[in-house]
Scaffold this motif. Structure first.
Motif, short mmCIF file in Angstrom:
data_model
loop_
_atom_site.label_atom_id
_atom_site.label_comp_id
_atom_site.label_asym_id
_atom_site.label_seq_id
_atom_site.Cartn_x
_atom_site.Cartn_y
_atom_site.Cartn_z
N LEU A 119 76.75 14.35 104.80
CA LEU A 119 77.02 13.31 103.75
C LEU A 119 75.56 12.15 104.01
CD1 LEU A 119 78.47 11.29 105.69
CD2 LEU A 119 80.62 11.96 104.46
N TRP A 176 72.31 10.73 104.00
CA TRP A 176 70.93 11.04 103.10
C TRP A 176 69.89 11.31 104.39
CZ3 TRP A 176 70.07 6.51 99.32
CH2 TRP A 176 71.04 6.58 98.13
N ALA A 223 77.09 16.74 101.16
CA ALA A 223 78.38 16.03 101.05
C ALA A 223 79.48 17.12 100.98
CB ALA A 223 78.59 14.86 100.19
N HIS A 251 76.31 18.54 94.55
CA HIS A 251 75.11 17.99 95.14
C HIS A 251 74.22 18.93 95.97
CE1 HIS A 251 76.78 14.22 93.67
NE2 HIS A 251 77.90 14.12 94.49
N PHE A 311 77.26 9.15 101.59
CA PHE A 311 78.22 9.35 100.39
C PHE A 311 79.32 8.76 100.82
CE2 PHE A 311 75.31 12.96 99.29
CZ PHE A 311 75.56 12.77 97.66
N HIS A 358 83.52 8.36 92.72
CA HIS A 358 82.91 9.55 91.94
C HIS A 358 82.94 9.43 90.42
CE1 HIS A 358 83.13 12.87 95.06
NE2 HIS A 358 83.81 11.83 95.71
#
Length: 469
Positions: free
Chosen positions: A84, A86, A94, A99, A205, A322
């Motif tokens: 999660l 980057w 994640a 994704h 995330f 979300h």
């Protein structure tokens, strides 16, 4: 040195030998990549391995070390990060199918700091969907290397499995309700959940923004201290990251336990807790006493309200996280994460205000307790090493869910730092753990206590046989 010894070496010992030019970063990285290729088809701890990039980083570290340009205790260490965080140009899913094609154009702050410290990133570690309770139905979960029938922990399951199985020297996890501590306990590794805000969350995330903590999982207290010393600190990209100075944790780690006031709530530690876990915490308490800790009987502020609130608290914040994809793409979500978000979206402002009042009440009472003690010693969880079958019915039993969260989520709610330490084994031969909890920004005390405890025990030096099959 035999490969078996190398892949289970503590991170700080590995890099000490690298910096003395006794071990090659390239050779250590190749050995880890070979081990991942050999074992991870069955353990499934990695979501993605990046061998070419890792070897390039290893060659760079080796060249720098050969010129005596040492960047610190992580320089040359092959590690991995929860998927999660980057990673520029590399998929960051994640644990979610929606994704799987996301490739960020920059690193998370924690990843950037690890790279700057000379750490070698082997790849991305698998996690539960969105870092909540269950893995996405289309993504096979990691396997506990001690016993495949037992839970590997959640949500940092891949981090716990890979670190325990010698597939990286340390890893990053995240913790919103216990997700560094559960997999650390389940896999027999050392985990550090820092103070909320001690580590930047930029480029990670979200599950629940005010509950999420990013922290290291490794083989020892010293390894987690080395990791935290790199990833902690202010961040202009995250205004919630603390401006508190970051101590040199490793420089202070040998201070020992002698003279520390260690609080133990005997009744809370044993109520509803299985006998194996109670015995292990009692044994850890006696070791702390023998090491010179001042054991004080205390009463932990009643956490029942914040435990009861936690799912809805998390759900409200997760619904916000979300909002761009839920409910628009609800059909692509697994049932556990979808159910959490639905509960959060259905909550009222009054519901949330009650949650906040309970949070502030508990946190204030806990701060007052820490006026009288330096550390709190508690179990990592109420039932030691549950099986996958046990966990499959967890959502159907509110009392069992509350018991699982009893010793973890209150300290996400309060933002208090904790260290999880292997402290024994079940009759089935699977690991169990205890925790020390400290006041905000007193991680150096956790590392001191953890190092002293690990100097006096060998639980953290034991490794799973399944990982060698």
């Amino acid at each position: 040195m035999a490969p078996e010894a190398l892949h289970y070496m503590e991170l700080v010992e590995l890099t000490r030998r690298m910096h003395a030019k006794e071990i090659s970063p390239v050779e250590a990285t190749r050995a880890e990549l070979d081990r991942i290729a050999m074992l991870d088809k069955s353990l499934r701890s990695y979501a993605l391995v990046t061998p070419e990039a890792a070897l390039e980083q290893a060659r760079q570290a080796e060249a720098e070390i050969s010129r005596n340009e040492i960047k610190g205790p992580l320089h040359g260490a092959p590690i991995a990060v929860k998927d999660l965080c980057w990673t520029a140009g590399v998929a960051t899913a994640a644990g979610m199918t929606i994704h799987r094609d996301f490739r960020p154009d920059e690193d998370a702050t924690v990843v950037r700091k690890l790279r700057a410290a000379g750490a070698i990133i082997l790849g991305k570690l698998q996690l539960t969907e969105g870092a909540f309770a269950d893995h996405h139905p289309k993504i096979p979960p990691p396997v506990n290397p001690w016993n495949a029938a037992h839970w590997p922990g959640a949500s940092s399951s891949g981090s716990g499995v890979a670190t325990a199985a010698g597939l990286c020297y340390a890893s990053l996890g995240s913790d919103t309700g216990g997700s560094i501590r559960f997999p650390s306990a389940a896999n027999g590794v050392t985990g550090l959940k820092p103070t909320w805000g001690r580590v930047s969350r930029y480029g990670v995330f979200e599950l629940a923004a005010t509950l999420d903590h990013i922290g290291p999982m490794a083989r020892s207290a010293a390894d987690t201290a080395a990791m935290l010393g790199v990833i902690a600190g202010r961040d202009e990209k995250d205004p919630t990251a603390s401006l508190e100075p970051v101590p040199d944790y490793l420089a202070r780690i040998d201070g020992g336990i002698r003279g520390l006031r260690i609080g133990v709530d005997v009744e809370w530690n044993r109520r509803g807790t299985d006998a194996t876990m109670v015995r292990a915490v009692n044994d850890a308490t006696e070791i702390a006493r023998q090491l010179g800790g001042e054991i004080r009987e205390v009463k932990v502020p009643d956490p029942s309200a914040v435990i009861a609130d936690w799912v809805l608290h998390c759900g409200i914040e997760t619904a916000v996280a979300h909002e761009a994809t839920y409910p628009a793409r609800k059909s692509e979500y697994g049932p556990a994460l979808a159910g959490l978000i639905d509960a959060g979206r259905a909550a009222s402002a009054m519901d949330y205000q009650k949650i906040l009042l309970h949070r502030h009440d508990f946190s204030g009472r806990l701060r007052a307790l820490f006026e009288t003690i330096d550390l709190l010693l508690i179990p990592a969880q109420a039932f030691a090493s549950p099986t996958m079958a046990d966990m499959a019915t967890l959502g159907e039993d509110p009392e069992k869910l509350a018991a699982l969260l009893r010793y973890t989520c209150p300290f996400d709610v309060s933002g208090s730092p904790t260290i999880t330490l292997p402290c024994g084994f079940t009759p089935a031969g699977t690991p169990i753990a205890c925790q020390f909890v400290a006041p905000h920004f007193r991680e150096e005390i956790l590392f001191r206590a953890g190092k002293a405890y690990q100097n006096a025990t060998d639980w953290h030096h034991r490794h799973p046989a399944l990982a060698e099959k």
